[in-house]
Design an enzyme around this catalytic site. Structure first.
Site, mmCIF file in Angstrom:
data_model
loop_
_atom_site.group_PDB
_atom_site.id
_atom_site.type_symbol
_atom_site.label_atom_id
_atom_site.label_comp_id
_atom_site.label_asym_id
_atom_site.label_seq_id
_atom_site.Cartn_x
_atom_site.Cartn_y
_atom_site.Cartn_z
ATOM 1 N N LYS A 47 0.902 -1.200 -0.071
ATOM 2 C CA LYS A 47 0.015 -0.032 -0.144
ATOM 3 C C LYS A 47 0.928 1.242 0.028
ATOM 4 C CE LYS A 47 -3.505 3.138 0.847
ATOM 5 N NZ LYS A 47 -4.242 3.341 -0.237
ATOM 6 N N GLY A 74 -8.164 7.921 1.212
ATOM 7 C CA GLY A 74 -7.260 8.818 2.022
ATOM 8 C C GLY A 74 -6.121 8.403 2.753
ATOM 9 N N LEU A 75 -5.482 7.351 1.911
ATOM 10 C CA LEU A 75 -4.028 6.975 1.972
ATOM 11 C C LEU A 75 -3.863 6.407 3.432
ATOM 12 C CD1 LEU A 75 -1.731 6.769 0.043
ATOM 13 C CD2 LEU A 75 -1.161 9.159 0.733
ATOM 14 N N ASN A 127 4.384 6.666 -6.440
ATOM 15 C CA ASN A 127 2.977 6.918 -6.755
ATOM 16 C C ASN A 127 2.588 8.542 -6.600
ATOM 17 O OD1 ASN A 127 0.159 7.331 -7.034
ATOM 18 N ND2 ASN A 127 -0.311 6.136 -5.257
ATOM 19 N N CYS A 130 -2.069 9.860 -6.977
ATOM 20 C CA CYS A 130 -3.295 9.610 -5.960
ATOM 21 C C CYS A 130 -4.237 10.719 -6.235
ATOM 22 C CB CYS A 130 -2.724 9.497 -4.742
ATOM 23 S SG CYS A 130 -4.302 9.694 -3.525
ATOM 24 N N LYS A 163 4.124 5.178 -10.756
ATOM 25 C CA LYS A 163 2.865 4.983 -11.229
ATOM 26 C C LYS A 163 2.054 6.360 -11.741
ATOM 27 C CE LYS A 163 -1.171 2.560 -9.576
ATOM 28 N NZ LYS A 163 -1.768 1.624 -8.557
ATOM 29 N N ILE A 191 -2.372 2.162 -15.156
ATOM 30 C CA ILE A 191 -2.633 3.405 -14.735
ATOM 31 C C ILE A 191 -3.205 3.393 -13.476
ATOM 32 C CG2 ILE A 191 -3.256 4.434 -17.147
ATOM 33 C CD1 ILE A 191 -6.380 3.969 -16.450
ATOM 34 N N GLY A 220 -11.647 -0.915 -11.923
ATOM 35 C CA GLY A 220 -12.392 -2.059 -12.395
ATOM 36 C C GLY A 220 -12.574 -2.170 -13.799
ATOM 37 N N GLY A 248 -5.422 -1.801 -14.486
ATOM 38 C CA GLY A 248 -6.733 -1.301 -14.651
ATOM 39 C C GLY A 248 -7.607 -2.007 -15.535
ATOM 40 N N GLY A 249 -8.576 -2.821 -14.934
ATOM 41 C CA GLY A 249 -9.836 -3.396 -15.456
ATOM 42 C C GLY A 249 -9.259 -4.936 -15.592
HETATM 43 C C1 DHB Z 1 -5.135 6.135 -2.321
HETATM 44 C C2 DHB Z 1 -5.756 6.171 -3.715
HETATM 45 C C3 DHB Z 1 -5.070 5.772 -4.849
HETATM 46 O O1 DHB Z 1 -5.464 5.794 -6.093
HETATM 47 C C4 DHB Z 1 -3.600 6.180 -4.596
HETATM 48 O O2 DHB Z 1 -2.913 6.126 -5.840
HETATM 49 C C5 DHB Z 1 -3.082 6.281 -3.317
HETATM 50 C C6 DHB Z 1 -3.847 6.325 -2.293
HETATM 51 C C7 DHB Z 1 -6.254 6.425 -1.079
HETATM 52 O O3 DHB Z 1 -7.224 7.052 -1.355
HETATM 53 O O4 DHB Z 1 -5.625 5.715 -0.378
#
Ligand code: DHB
Length: 313
Positions: A47, A74-75, A127, A130, A163, A191, A220, A248-249
């Site tokens: 994550k 929200g990470l 990343n 986000c 990413k 993506i 999805g 993606g998908g």
């Molecule tokens: C979150 C969502 C994302 O797509 C990402 O790249 C990083 C964090 C998130 O909301 O936690």
């Protein structure tokens, strides 16, 4: 008959299967990561993390329907020290990709500095896409991104990929690729979710997730045409030595095949992993294997990037 081999190689990082998890889904806690280590995922992505742990946004923050998902998590993450300590102690043959998503350049510096001492990381997945935190997605600002990457690659010399968010215009693909081509990138992942979607509960006449007035990143099945297009465009415009990881998908072996046909060297599974759980990797590996057999291909490299166009009339 040649053996069928679904493995892949990302600049020397050997993946036993070209199919692995996408960052964000079931890869945050110790037990989720242990589960992935026991699975048939070809690699493990963590994550996206920050310096300090975060609880993330209020729930409901994830919603799924037949053809897609929306999230504004929200990470939530356990902080860089947890991931580095956990990975350092872990005992797995699988390549480990540490996803990082500091909220500023300085925070990413600190995370990278700590990560540079790890002996277990195969690569960092930085990343920069986000959709749920802060004002803007960094990669959409072509002025800022160049300067940002200059600084990142100046201080971090170990394997690092990025990413990307989805792009939609040819001029944007060209511009982004020309920027990325200046750096010793290990890979790009195409993506992240499509930013700022809304999903509605028609009975209640409400949005379906609580944070950000219901806006969230869409993933999805329904985003597959966009992930395929992004892979294809970057496969065309990026330096040939920069591998692409498709995301993606993906929900079937056919989807894996399509990503690779567009130019991906490996793929990541997000929404479908969330929906089906850890056995998704066994199923996708089997479906992909069966498809290669049917098509008489023996490895990913037999058809990678070889998507055909209609001939010009
Ligand atoms: C979150 C969502 C994302 O797509 C990402 O790249 C990083 C964090 C998130 O909301 O936690």
């Amino acid at each position: 008959m040649k053996e069928i081999d679904i493995s892949s190689n990302i600049k020397g990082i050997q993946l036993s299967s070209c199919i692995m998890n996408a960052s964000g889904v079931l890869c945050q806690t110790k037990s989720e990561l242990k589960n992935l280590m026991k699975s048939s995922s070809g690699g493990i992505v963590t994550k996206s993390c920050t310096i300090k742990s975060r609880v993330g946004n209020l729930e409901p923050r994830y919603f799924e329907w037949k053809t897609g998902s929306i999230n504004s998590m929200g990470l939530p993450n356990l902080g860089i020290d947890f991931y580095l300590n956990f990975l350092e102690k872990s005992n797995t043959d699988k390549p480990l990709f540490l996803s990082i998503s500091g909220l500023s350049l300085e925070e990413n510096y600190l995370i990278l500095q700590k990560s540079s001492f790890s002996s277990k990381l195969s690569a960092i997945e930085l990343n920069l896409s986000c959709p749920n935190i802060g004002e803007n997605i960094l990669c959409y600002d072509f002025h800022k991104i160049s300067d940002y990457l200059d600084k990142i690659f100046h201080i971090y010399k170990k394997p690092l990929g990025i990413k990307l968010p989805p792009f939609f215009e040819d001029s944007h693909f060209r511009k982004m690729a020309s920027i990325l081509n200046k750096y010793p990138l290990f890979f790009v992942t195409c993506i992240n979710s499509l930013p700022n979607g809304i999903v509605i509960d028609i009975h209640k006449e409400t949005v379906v997730i609580k944070p950000n007035q219901g806006f969230g990143g869409i993933g999805g099945k329904m985003i597959k045409p966009f992930s395929l297009a992004n892979i294809r465009k970057f496969y065309t415009y990026l330096r040939k030595d920069i591998p692409i990881i498709g995301c993606g998908g993906i929900s079937s072996g056919k989807d894996v095949f399509e990503h690779i046909l567009c130019g991906a060297s490996a793929v990541q599974v997000g929404t479908k992993f969330m929906n089906e759980g850890i056995s998704v990797f066994d199923r996708l590996n089997q479906e992909f294997f069966n498809l290669l057999k049917k098509k008489k291909y023996s490895s990913v490299n037999d058809f990678k990037g070889k998507l055909k166009n209609f001939n010009k009339i």
